[in-house]
Design an enzyme around this catalytic site. Structure first.
Site, short mmCIF file in Angstrom:
data_model
loop_
_atom_site.label_atom_id
_atom_site.label_comp_id
_atom_site.label_asym_id
_atom_site.label_seq_id
_atom_site.Cartn_x
_atom_site.Cartn_y
_atom_site.Cartn_z
N ARG A 41 -23.65 -46.98 -32.35
CA ARG A 41 -24.55 -47.58 -31.37
C ARG A 41 -24.14 -48.97 -30.91
NH1 ARG A 41 -30.75 -46.23 -32.89
NH2 ARG A 41 -30.95 -46.77 -30.69
N HIS A 87 -27.34 -38.14 -26.11
CA HIS A 87 -27.78 -39.36 -26.78
C HIS A 87 -29.27 -39.28 -27.11
CE1 HIS A 87 -26.80 -43.52 -27.90
NE2 HIS A 87 -27.98 -43.87 -27.43
N TYR A 131 -38.44 -45.16 -10.25
CA TYR A 131 -38.38 -45.83 -8.95
C TYR A 131 -36.96 -46.20 -8.53
CZ TYR A 131 -43.40 -46.45 -9.69
OH TYR A 131 -44.71 -46.23 -9.91
#
Length: 845
Positions: A41, A87, A131
């Site tokens: 990570r 993921h 958005y």
């Protein structure tokens, strides 16, 4: 026997229980967790410069066809694909990574082309993923180029339902281009972004010369290039980071002072600086009175760039306000830790190692791609060979196929009749009649020729390492041609903390260094002039066994070149030295000058007074002289640089500034001097030893060097026991270099050996310091003018003490020049004869 109590676990057979030590289990479990975070990570790969989440986002977009030529896709769609397929760590982490890759103020070369609100330099967060829309940026496609050609390894995804690349092919050195930041367990990385053109040039340099050094690569990579521009102050942090993988940079905002409008305008901020928060904190300091002179602050920034306007009050000093802003708000430290994963292991890499990892990765990618393309080309050539052979025997082939019972029989008959392979015969059986035309035959021959050329090219690449590296270089140049742009971050010279200097009054100081490496500075005004022969006053209270090695006069704002007996030169500002009282011992100089053990400063030169056409002329104790252009000392590291090469046992004793038109005068401990045209010592580089200057007799040694073109000055000679004299320069005739010289002063039991030589004018002042810390300031005209080969007069009265250092400066410091001190009662021993010693004109180097 099982338990009947509710809530209790059933008994477990003893053979299934493994006894372990709690501390060992905790240690191993923590290591497993830490490595999972480190590898899975937090840290980027040294090959493609990407963390797993970034790599998976780009690969998911590639698989979905969301390239730079496709339309924008909802970010939520991309996040969903990435989370569902590759993921499984939560949508917020994926969207944060996607948004950062779209921010042109975070990445130097954004990998995502975003549409919508992806955050701002004011710290505004991105809009919700439903958005915003995104697609790959063109440069991101070069990260994935040829991934379908077996260029990288693939592994199973988290549920083994799909496969994903362990690393991307990465045609660009993304680790350096966009940098990386991340915090793992027990370690962190913080790699700054760089300019693509510079990094590509450095990679090509490494390919051409694998033995090149980090400094060689820095000829191309000037330093980090932040997307927000600004300035990096000084180069030492850059050198440290590139050589060791760790370093600290001072990053300063770009601002300009408009004197006409009485404004300070900020146009660039340090990397990762929150503009709105910074403006708010400046306003708080103005309201609290910590910064004075500001009447208003306005943020006029727009899409074209940053513009923060600071209005100044009437009468405010614009430079002082500017420097206060720099000191408290507009300059920050960027710590570099170049930590990345190399074959799954975290390593701190220097600049060369990072480029080596990229070049090695590209070598593997190009080799695997070439092998893949070669296999395909050979497969196509095999088919074409069969078709061409069939066309040569077209009538017989058609007849054979027509007489066959079915396709299988036709294939078998072709293999038997023409020695076709199974794939060739199958392809021929499936050929259409239209492909038997003469035009089709010509096209087949052209295609076969092209495929043969391609096979030859690919075999050359795979068989010749230089050809393979040439392909890598060509592809890097193509990337540079497509994506290169101008540097945004400027690198400015580090002349110290500007604000601190402006707040320090310019004042003449006396700087004292001791053999035990203690250093301090004191105002020169604390030492009133005395008549010669005085004792002076205490200038340093030394600890037992220590003694003064050097004392000199300098202004607080002077840049000083400090030359040591070991031939090194260091650079510092006078005000960087600790200011202390006369009775103070001083502070350790280890962290200021970074001297080696037993290394001492033997000469000081004011760098502010140097001209590019001048030379630094150096003399060694063993009688060598060397002239080096001052331009060779432009870039002096914090650890110093070599000024002269010394023979074993020799030491650098003095340095003078010369312009090539004067004479050099060298004096020895036993009172000998030699004067010759300085051009007899030719100009040399810093690493040179120099040439012989004077023939030393017995165990005599050089103690001083002066340069003169002024016939009105005198040569001041001071001895160990405090005696000295001034002698007109005209009494020292010009000789050839490397002679025995002339007698300058008698070095008998009364005088002791010579300590210092200086050229003085009658109105100069002298600062004389003894080894036990006494300082006396006197006028040069107090020391009587005598001929050569005389004994001189008492200059400083010493009691079981010896002269350590003499410095000359022009008066006008504000000190009292009319001190009333009793004259010394020593007679002027101006007796002696002008006795010249024979001169030999040797010219050995």
């Amino acid at each position: 026997m099982s338990s009947d109590l509710p809530g209790e676990a059933p008994d477990v057979p003893a053979e299934r229980v493994t006894p372990v030590r709690v501390e060992e289990e905790m240690e191993q479990s923590y290591i497993d967790y830490a490595m999972s975070v480190i590898v899975g990570r937090a840290l980027p790969s040294a090959k493609d410069g990407l963390k797993p989440v970034q790599r998976r986002i780009l690969y998911a977009m590639h698989e979905a066809g969301i390239t730079s030529r496709a339309g924008h896709r909802k970010s939520s769609n991309i996040v969903g694909d990435t989370m569902g397929n590759y993921h499984p760590h939560g949508d917020s982490a994926i969207y944060d990574a996607l948004a950062r890759m779209a921010q042109d103020f975070s990445l130097r070369y954004p990998l995502i082309d975003g549409q919508g609100n992806f955050g701002s330099v004011d710290g505004d967060p991105p809009a919700a993923m439903r958005y915003t829309e995104a697609r790959m940026a063109p440069i991101a496609e070069s990260m994935l180029a040829d991934i379908e050609k077996d260029t990288v390894d693939f592994e199973g995804n988290y549920d083994d339902r799909l496969t994903e690349p362990t690393v991307l092919p990465a045609a660009v050195p993304n680790l350096l281009l966009n940098g990386a930041s991340g915090i793992a367990v027990g370690m962190s990385t913080n790699i700054p972004p760089h300019n693509l053109g510079e990094v590509v040039d450095a990679a090509i340099e490494l390919i051409d010369d694998p033995d090149c050094t980090v400094m060689d690569l820095m000829e191309h990579v000037k330093g980090p290039d932040f997307p927000t521009g600004a300035n990096i102050v000084g180069r030492e942090g850059i050198v440290d980071a590139y050589q060791t993988g760790r370093g600290k940079l001072r990053v300063r905002a770009e601002l300009e002072v408009d004197e006409d409008e009485r404004q300070i305008i900020i146009t660039e901020l340090p990397y990762q600086e929150n503009k709105a928060r910074r403006i708010e904190r400046i306003a708080d300091d103005v309201n609290d009175g910590r910064i004075e002179g500001i009447s208003d602050i306005r943020d006029e920034s727009d899409r074209e760039g940053i513009r923060v306007v600071i209005d100044l009050k009437r009468g405010a000093n614009a430079d002082v306000v500017r420097n206060q802003l720099l000191e408290h708000h507009l300059e920050r430290t960027f710590s570099i830790i170049s930590l990345a994963l190399v074959d799954g292991q975290p390593r701190v890499l220097n600049l060369k190692e990072m480029l080596e990892q990229f070049v090695q990765h590209r070598r593997n990618v190009v080799r695997r791609r070439s092998q893949y393309e070669l296999d395909e080309a050979e497969d196509r050539a095999h088919i074409l060979e069969g078709r061409l052979q069939a066309l040569e025997n077209v009538d017989d082939v058609v007849e054979l196929i027509r007489n066959s019972e079915d396709r299988d029989a036709a294939r078998a008959a072709l293999q038997e009749a023409y020695d076709f392979s199974e794939r060739q015969s199958d392809h021929i059986v499936r050929m259409q009649l239209g492909s038997l035309t003469s035009l089709e035959a010509a096209e087949l021959e052209d295609e076969y020729e092209k495929v043969s050329d391609e096979i030859e090219r690919l075999e050359t690449i795979l068989g010749d390492e230089s050809e393979l590296l040439g392909v890598i270089k060509d592809e890097l140049r193509d990337v540079k041609d497509e994506f290169d742009d101008e540097r945004r971050t400027s690198i400015v010279e580090d002349y110290g903390n500007v604000t601190r200097e402006d707040l320090i009054p310019e004042e003449e100081m006396v700087v004292v260094l001791t053999q035990e490496d203690y250093v301090k500075r004191m105002p020169l005004s604390a030492f009133d002039p005395q008549h010669r022969g005085g004792k002076g006053i205490i200038g340093a209270r030394l600890k037992d066994g220590d003694r003064v090695s050097k004392a000199f006069q300098a202004s607080t704002h002077d840049y000083l070149l400090c030359f040591t007996d070991q031939g090194q030169v260091h650079k510092l500002k006078t005000y960087e030295l600790p200011e202390m009282g006369r009775t103070a011992r001083g502070r350790s100089a280890v962290n200021i000058l970074k001297l080696d053990r037993d290394e001492q400063v033997t000469a000081i030169v004011n760098a502010d007074e140097l001209d590019e056409e001048e030379f630094l002329t150096m003399a060694t104790r063993g009688g060598y002289i060397k002239r080096t252009p001052v331009t060779a000392f432009d870039n002096i590291l914090s650890t110093g640089i070599r000024a002269v090469k010394l023979e074993e046992g020799d030491e650098l004793v003095d340095v003078a500034v010369t312009d090539g038109s004067g004479d050099a005068i060298i004096g020895t401990r036993d009172g000998m001097t030699i004067r010759f045209d300085e051009t007899e010592a030719r100009s040399m580089g810093r690493s040179a030893r120099g040439v012989n200057a004077i023939k030393l007799q017995g165990d005599d040694e050089v103690v001083g060097l002066v340069s003169t073109t002024d016939g009105d000055k005198s040569l001041l000679t001071v001895t160990w026991h405090g005696y000295g004299k001034r002698t007109p320069l005209s009494e020292y005739r010009v000789q050839s270099r490397y002679g025995k010289g002339l007698i300058d002063i008698k070095t008998n039991e009364r005088n002791g050996p010579v300590v210092a030589l200086e050229t003085v004018a009658p109105d100069d002042d002298l600062v004389i310091m003894s080894e036990k810390g006494q300082i006396m300031r006197t006028h040069a005209h107090e020391v009587s003018e005598q001929g050569r080969n005389t004994m001189g007069v008492r200059v400083m009265k010493l009691d079981d003490d010896w002269v350590a250092s003499v410095d000359v400066f022009s008066p006008g410091d504000g000190a009292d020049d009319d001190a009333d001190v009793d004259d010394a009662d020593d007679a002027d021993d101006a007796v002696g004869v002008d006795e010249a010693v024979g001169v030999d004109d040797a010219d050995e180097e």
